[in-house]
Design an enzyme around this catalytic site. Structure first.
Site, PDB file in Angstrom:
ATOM      1  N   ARG A 199     -61.040  -7.545  -6.412  1.00  0.00           N
ATOM      2  CA  ARG A 199     -61.422  -8.917  -6.070  1.00  0.00           C
ATOM      3  C   ARG A 199     -62.797  -9.033  -5.409  1.00  0.00           C
ATOM      4  NH1 ARG A 199     -59.104 -11.740  -2.777  1.00  0.00           N
ATOM      5  NH2 ARG A 199     -59.376 -13.742  -3.819  1.00  0.00           N
ATOM      6  N   TYR A 233     -52.886 -10.290  -6.447  1.00  0.00           N
ATOM      7  CA  TYR A 233     -53.971  -9.924  -7.370  1.00  0.00           C
ATOM      8  C   TYR A 233     -54.645  -8.603  -6.999  1.00  0.00           C
ATOM      9  CZ  TYR A 233     -53.132 -14.733  -8.624  1.00  0.00           C
ATOM     10  OH  TYR A 233     -52.512 -15.900  -8.990  1.00  0.00           O
ATOM     11  N   GLY A 262     -48.217 -18.691  -6.032  1.00  0.00           N
ATOM     12  CA  GLY A 262     -48.189 -17.233  -6.221  1.00  0.00           C
ATOM     13  C   GLY A 262     -48.811 -16.553  -5.023  1.00  0.00           C
ATOM     14  N   ARG A 263     -50.142 -16.726  -4.902  1.00  0.00           N
ATOM     15  CA  ARG A 263     -50.886 -16.135  -3.790  1.00  0.00           C
ATOM     16  C   ARG A 263     -50.278 -16.523  -2.436  1.00  0.00           C
ATOM     17  NH1 ARG A 263     -56.487 -15.429  -4.077  1.00  0.00           N
ATOM     18  NH2 ARG A 263     -56.451 -16.938  -5.778  1.00  0.00           N
ATOM     19  N   GLU A 309     -46.204 -24.092  -8.764  1.00  0.00           N
ATOM     20  CA  GLU A 309     -46.261 -22.666  -9.113  1.00  0.00           C
ATOM     21  C   GLU A 309     -47.056 -21.855  -8.082  1.00  0.00           C
ATOM     22  OE1 GLU A 309     -46.619 -23.944 -13.829  1.00  0.00           O
ATOM     23  OE2 GLU A 309     -48.360 -23.215 -12.710  1.00  0.00           O
ATOM     24  N   TYR A 353     -64.904 -11.654  -7.368  1.00  0.00           N
ATOM     25  CA  TYR A 353     -65.000 -12.980  -6.749  1.00  0.00           C
ATOM     26  C   TYR A 353     -65.780 -12.996  -5.438  1.00  0.00           C
ATOM     27  CZ  TYR A 353     -60.773 -13.538  -9.658  1.00  0.00           C
ATOM     28  OH  TYR A 353     -59.872 -13.551 -10.685  1.00  0.00           O
ATOM     29  N   GLY A 378     -52.208 -22.807  -6.610  1.00  0.00           N
ATOM     30  CA  GLY A 378     -53.564 -22.719  -6.074  1.00  0.00           C
ATOM     31  C   GLY A 378     -53.656 -22.926  -4.587  1.00  0.00           C
ATOM     32  N   CYS A 426     -67.369   5.635  -9.089  1.00  0.00           N
ATOM     33  CA  CYS A 426     -68.772   5.904  -9.415  1.00  0.00           C
ATOM     34  C   CYS A 426     -69.440   4.607  -9.867  1.00  0.00           C
ATOM     35  CB  CYS A 426     -68.859   6.984 -10.497  1.00  0.00           C
ATOM     36  SG  CYS A 426     -70.522   7.604 -10.757  1.00  0.00           S
ATOM     37  N   GLU A 427     -69.514   3.665  -8.939  1.00  0.00           N
ATOM     38  CA  GLU A 427     -70.104   2.352  -9.174  1.00  0.00           C
ATOM     39  C   GLU A 427     -70.738   1.887  -7.873  1.00  0.00           C
ATOM     40  OE1 GLU A 427     -70.428   0.258 -11.700  1.00  0.00           O
ATOM     41  OE2 GLU A 427     -69.347   1.424 -13.205  1.00  0.00           O
TER      42      GLU A 427
END
Length: 444
Positions: free
Chosen positions: A330, A390, A292-293, A290, A334, A248, A361-362
């Site tokens: 993302r 991610y 990651g990011r 751990e 988020y 994190g 198309c959003e």
């Protein structure tokens, strides 16, 4: 845009990454294109390993492969001496295909299937992070059939809420993950694991959230996990050899973000574990983490080609790119915020306020709201920084858009590590029932 890692602006005014001109990368590989800075990835790995070595404690740094999982990435992680977290049979398969040592693989997940447990047991992975009672009993039963006794960590929720987005905060009591310390289920889980004959209880795991910019949460988590360990040691004599405090650790996406140096996170965690576990019997536990990011996040850049635009007087100007939420969900998930620059005119002054729209198309397919760029025109290249984590992992085929290619850049060389999806890939798994074939001419 802040230049991360090996990113520079060359004499032509083009953005370079890893010594590779992004304009040339576009000509060779097309867009959208994920560009991964190998030197920066390796440096991030080494930062964690060096910081832990300086603590004098036993440790494992496990790369959280959910952030970015490819066979090439697994090879880099293995070469740098890290362990590897996986959360599915697909990530496990990728690691094994890459030749990653199975003894250094940890398997996470709140709903591991029997097939996944069997696959991981057959591969003789190093550790399962057990998330619930059903999984624990399934693992014990399957291991018994195979004559194995895998090591496990129990994931506990220490009741710590990290200062992060509510969707990526995982250490609080109201979470789908793990055994709760506060309501007694964690104690029950430890006692059950201690009795089972076909699992070896190595220790405890906690993860309090993502994109965290302070050490307080980790320190409080260490204290609560240590208090819990002390209680169980007194009650049933169990001694935990491993304390995993998760990941994190935050990165800089924009100038508003202020992450700590890797060593600050590591030393704060190590000091907290030393202090909190000092009075317990046995040796100090190993520390596992751990990241990651924080290993791949700012090492990734996504390159797009600008297409159409729409200028609404006194409202805003939309500039559309050839990607969007399919390669970076993302912002939609988020409210993530990014920086960007025109890669082919990186020296030009930013003079126009625009909003960068995706091509799906959003109406919610917006990559960046209100960013100043150098009057973008059709054909310009837009480089969005810090997309290494991610983005590829969460990419989709919405609107049947093909997933981008991924290139690894280093010392002026670029290597394709994920091919761009083809139209054949899009329909590869489609099946037309026989009853429909007679009435429809299917093009080949």
């Amino acid at each position: 845009m802040y230049l991360h890692g090996t990113s520079t602006i060359n004499e032509q005014g083009h953005l370079e990454i890893g010594g590779c001109d992004t304009v040339e990368l576009k000509e060779q590989y097309g867009t959208p294109l994920y560009i991964m800075d190998e030197q920066l990835i390796r440096q991030r790995c080494r930062d964690y390993m060096d910081a832990f070595r300086a603590t004098g404690m036993e440790f494992q740094v496990a790369y959280a492969s959910k952030a970015f999982c490819t066979m090439a990435m697994c090879r880099i992680v293995e070469e740098e001496g890290l362990s590897l977290d996986v959360v599915s049979e697909g990530e496990l398969h990728t690691a094994l295909q890459a030749g990653f040592p199975s003894a250094r693989i940890h398997f996470h997940g709140n709903n591991k299937t029997p097939d996944e447990l069997e696959m991981a047991l057959d591969a003789e992975i190093g550790c399962f992070v057990v998330d619930n009672f059903i999984e624990m009993q399934m693992l014990d039963a399957i291991a018994a059939e195979k004559g194995l006794k895998p090591g496990i960590l129990l994931r506990v929720t220490p009741g710590v809420e990290a200062h992060t987005h509510e969707f990526i905060s995982t250490g609080q009591e109201d979470s789908k993950f793990g055994f709760d310390i506060g309501n007694g289920t964690a104690e029950e889980a430890v006692k059950l694991a201690h009795k089972l004959a076909h699992v070896e209880l190595l220790g405890l795991h906690s993860h309090i959230g993502s994109q965290i910019f302070e050490v307080d949460g980790f320190q409080v988590a260490a204290q609560r996990v240590a208090d819990f360990a002390r209680q169980l040691q007194q009650e049933i004599g169990v001694i935990f050899k491993v304390i995993n405090l998760g990941g994190g650790f935050g990165i800089r996406y924009t100038e508003e973000d202020s992450p700590l140096d890797t060593a600050e996170y590591v030393h704060a965690i190590a000091d907290a574990v030393k202090q909190q576990f000092a009075g317990l019997e046995g040796q100090l536990p190993q520390i596992w983490i751990e990241p990651g990011r924080s290993i791949v996040g700012d090492a990734g850049t996504t390159l797009y080609t600008i297409g159409t635009s729409k200028d609404i007087p006194n409202v805003r100007k939309y500039v559309a790119i050839d990607g969007g939420m399919t390669d970076n969900p993302r912002p939609a998930l988020y409210d993530a915020v990014y920086e960007a620059v025109l890669a082919n005119r990186a020296d030009d002054e930013a003079t126009e306020l625009v909003s960068v729209a995706g091509k799906c198309c959003e109406s919610g397919d917006m990559l960046i709201w209100d960013i100043e760029l150098a009057e973008p025109i059709a054909g310009d290249l837009l480089a969005v920084s810090c997309t290494g984590a991610y983005n590829y992992s969460m990419a989709s085929n919405y609107n049947r858009i093909r997933r981008p290619a991924v290139v690894l850049v280093h010392d002026g060389e670029s290597d394709l590590i994920v091919e761009r999806e083809s139209f054949e890939d899009i329909t590869r798994n489609d099946v037309v029932p026989a009853r429909l074939r007679s009435s429809v001419s299917v093009q080949r």
